[in-house]
Design an enzyme around this catalytic site. Structure first.
Site, PDB file in Angstrom:
ATOM      1  CG  ASP A 160      -2.055  -0.926   1.094  1.00 22.14           C
ATOM      2  OD1 ASP A 160      -2.430  -1.111  -0.012  1.00 22.14           O
ATOM      3  OD2 ASP A 160      -2.821  -1.291   2.099  1.00 22.14           O
ATOM      4  NE  ARG A 173      -1.162   1.732   4.124  1.00 16.42           N
ATOM      5  CZ  ARG A 173      -1.678   2.955   3.677  1.00 16.42           C
ATOM      6  NH1 ARG A 173      -3.062   3.130   3.532  1.00 16.42           N
ATOM      7  NH2 ARG A 173      -0.582   3.850   2.679  1.00 16.42           N
ATOM      8  NE  ARG A 215      -8.307   2.433   7.461  1.00 16.76           N
ATOM      9  CZ  ARG A 215      -7.542   2.086   6.459  1.00 16.76           C
ATOM     10  NH1 ARG A 215      -6.309   3.105   6.525  1.00 16.76           N
ATOM     11  NH2 ARG A 215      -7.943   1.268   5.539  1.00 16.76           N
ATOM     12  CG  HIS A 263      -8.014   7.778   4.692  1.00 12.86           C
ATOM     13  ND1 HIS A 263      -7.151   7.012   4.043  1.00 12.86           N
ATOM     14  CD2 HIS A 263      -7.783   7.699   5.944  1.00 12.86           C
ATOM     15  CE1 HIS A 263      -6.129   6.380   4.620  1.00 12.86           C
ATOM     16  NE2 HIS A 263      -6.536   6.488   5.922  1.00 12.86           N
ATOM     17  CB  CYS A 296      -4.920   7.767  -2.067  1.00 12.22           C
ATOM     18  SG  CYS A 296      -6.450   7.368  -1.156  1.00 12.22           S
TER      19      CYS A 296
END
Length: 286
Positions: free
Chosen positions: A80, A105, A150, A179, A279
């Site tokens: 990611d 992550r 998150r 997000h 992103c």
């Protein structure tokens, strides 16, 4: 020219671009090996070469518009890491490193902290979870901060202390928009025309957050479901040009009517990981 044409010409703002500094990470190790957001399905195959071609088209769009694009080396085992926006927040000569919620992550934070340090920034960490520009968007002299999935609400105070900027907390309530940058985009930060302009998807936010947004940004564009569900709001603007997912056609028309120039880019392969244009783009704010 009709009367309506004249009225539109008078009322449509003149948008001005400002050169930006972006950071990106190529998807050489991109994969969907786990599911940590509703967009991810490990049973769906991923074509890494196709993802790379789409990513290169986005990078080339930025450079053709005159923006600076800096590359961070991808790290094997971090599929990611292509979603560079999540690596942190750089603004006001201060750098906040991500503190990821999911263990899959977590190591990305060290990779982006190393890049920040090598680039001359002084990376600082929060005790509570924050996922960088995924949830921390600069809007003029303010940071709009998402929470609910998150980023920990308590990290907002830490971000304010590190950056010296006021932080406005906005609660997200739909897991598809996990997000802030999937549900809201900053179209103009005020440096170009003196007014911060936003677009957002109302159902992604709590009633309290919606009240805040409508009070602070009464001229914001409210985007329809069809565009939100292709992550159309996961876009990047330089104040005039708005680079957005190519399938967000309704949003593109709203942007034209507001004086912006939409540029569609296909990032469908990277959408399989739950991310799109923004992103993949970490902006270094002055």
């Amino acid at each position: 020219m009709t009367v309506s044409d004249l009225t539109a010409a008078v009322t449509t703002p003149v948008r001005r671009a400002r050169t930006r500094h972006f950071v990106m990470t190529a998807p050489h190790h991109f994969a969907v090996e786990y599911a940590i957001n509703p967009w991810m399905d490990p049973s769906v195959p991923v074509d890494v070469n196709h993802a790379l071609r789409q990513w290169e088209a986005l990078r080339d769009t930025y450079t053709q518009l005159g923006h600076t694009v800096e590359a961070v080396d991808p790290v094997a085992g971090l599929p990611d890491m292509v979603y560079a926006a999540n690596g942190g927040l750089i603004v006001n000569d201060r750098a906040v490193v991500a503190n990821f919620t999911f263990a899959q992550r977590a190591a990305e934070a060290d990779a982006y902290a190393a890049w920040m340090a090598a680039a001359g920034h002084r990376p600082e960490r929060t005790h509570h979870h924050n996922e960088g520009q995924g949830d921390l968007l600069v809007a003029g002299s303010t940071v709009l901060a998402g929470y609910g999935f998150r980023t920990d609400r308590r990290a907002h105070d830490e971000v304010a202390a590190i950056t010296g900027l006021p932080v406005i907390s906005l609660e997200l309530i739909d897991p598809r928009f996990y997000h802030l940058d999937t549900a809201l985009t900053v179209l103009s930060d005020g440096a170009e025309d003196g007014e911060v302009t936003l677009a957002y998807y109302p159902p992604a936010f709590s009633e309290t957050a919606l009240t805040q947004l409508r009070a602070l940004f009464p001229t914001a564009i409210e985007v329809a479901t069809a565009d939100a569900f292709v992550l159309g709001l996961n876009a990047v603007s330089d104040g005039r040009h708005v680079i957005l997912p190519v399938n967000a056609t309704g949003f593109a028309e709203q942007l034209r009517e507001a004086g912006f120039e939409p540029i569609g880019v296909d990032l469908s392969e990277l959408l399989k990981g739950g991310g799109s244009i923004k992103c993949c783009t970490l902006e270094v704010h002055p």
